[in-house]
Design a protein around this motif. Structure first.
Motif, short mmCIF file in Angstrom:
data_model
loop_
_atom_site.label_atom_id
_atom_site.label_comp_id
_atom_site.label_asym_id
_atom_site.label_seq_id
_atom_site.Cartn_x
_atom_site.Cartn_y
_atom_site.Cartn_z
N ARG A 186 -7.19 6.93 38.90
CA ARG A 186 -7.78 5.79 38.22
C ARG A 186 -9.12 6.21 37.60
NH1 ARG A 186 -7.64 0.05 41.17
NH2 ARG A 186 -5.46 0.75 41.17
N GLU A 187 -9.36 5.76 36.39
CA GLU A 187 -10.60 6.13 35.69
C GLU A 187 -11.26 4.91 35.09
OE1 GLU A 187 -9.87 8.75 32.40
OE2 GLU A 187 -8.60 7.31 31.36
N LEU A 188 -12.57 5.00 34.94
CA LEU A 188 -13.34 3.94 34.33
C LEU A 188 -13.04 3.87 32.84
CD1 LEU A 188 -15.82 1.94 34.31
CD2 LEU A 188 -17.20 3.96 33.74
N ASN A 235 -21.01 -0.33 29.17
CA ASN A 235 -20.87 1.10 29.32
C ASN A 235 -19.41 1.45 29.06
OD1 ASN A 235 -21.71 3.80 30.20
ND2 ASN A 235 -20.37 3.42 31.95
N TYR A 236 -19.17 2.57 28.37
CA TYR A 236 -17.82 2.95 28.00
C TYR A 236 -17.54 4.40 28.36
CZ TYR A 236 -17.86 -1.24 25.07
OH TYR A 236 -17.93 -2.54 24.61
N ALA A 237 -16.28 4.66 28.67
CA ALA A 237 -15.84 6.05 28.79
C ALA A 237 -15.88 6.68 27.41
CB ALA A 237 -14.43 6.10 29.37
N ASP A 238 -16.19 7.97 27.36
CA ASP A 238 -16.27 8.64 26.06
C ASP A 238 -14.95 8.53 25.30
OD1 ASP A 238 -18.38 11.40 27.22
OD2 ASP A 238 -18.88 9.38 26.52
N SER A 239 -13.85 8.53 26.00
CA SER A 239 -12.54 8.53 25.35
C SER A 239 -12.23 7.23 24.61
CB SER A 239 -11.45 8.80 26.38
OG SER A 239 -11.46 7.81 27.40
N VAL A 240 -12.97 6.17 24.89
CA VAL A 240 -12.67 4.88 24.25
C VAL A 240 -13.82 4.37 23.39
CG1 VAL A 240 -11.15 4.29 26.17
CG2 VAL A 240 -13.48 3.39 26.13
#
Length: 115
Positions: free
Chosen positions: A45-47, A58-63
């Motif tokens: 599971r990832e943020l 706050n966002y994951a870099d991938s999104v």
């Protein structure tokens, strides 16, 4: 106790959009932050994104640049607008809420992006 119910998942073609919703009920006044996480097949599971009670995000870099997290306090609902979806965004998406001492999870909603 906080209850979280997600909705809005489904099947979409690459490049398309979906909006996920997370309706909160119960001890909502104790919630300090909310967020979205996802679990892709064979992965941990990832943020994905978080938002505080003050509205900081706050966002994951991938999104970053494709997804937008928001909340409507009057409706006790959090959203995740997902644009320009990619096959690698395919996952079960989970709503998360945190208080000072406890964390809560929704049941998850499946998002499948076809190429």
């Amino acid at each position: 106790q906080v209850q979280l119910v997600e909705s809005g998942g489904g099947l979409v073609q690459a490049g398309g959009s979906l909006r996920l919703s997370c309706a909160a009920s119960g001890g909502i006044f104790s919630i300090k932050s909310m967020g979205w996480y996802r679990t892709a097949p064979g992965k941990q599971r990832e943020l994905v994104a978080t938002i505080t009670s003050g509205g900081s995000t706050n966002y994951a870099d991938s999104v970053k640049g494709r997804f937008t997290i928001s909340r409507d306090n009057a409706k006790n609902t959090m959203y995740l607008q997902m644009n320009t979806l990619k096959p690698e965004d395919t996952a079960v998406y989970y709503c998360h809420a945190g208080t000072f001492t406890l964390v809560y999870w929704g049941q998850g909603t499946q998002v499948t992006v076809s190429s």
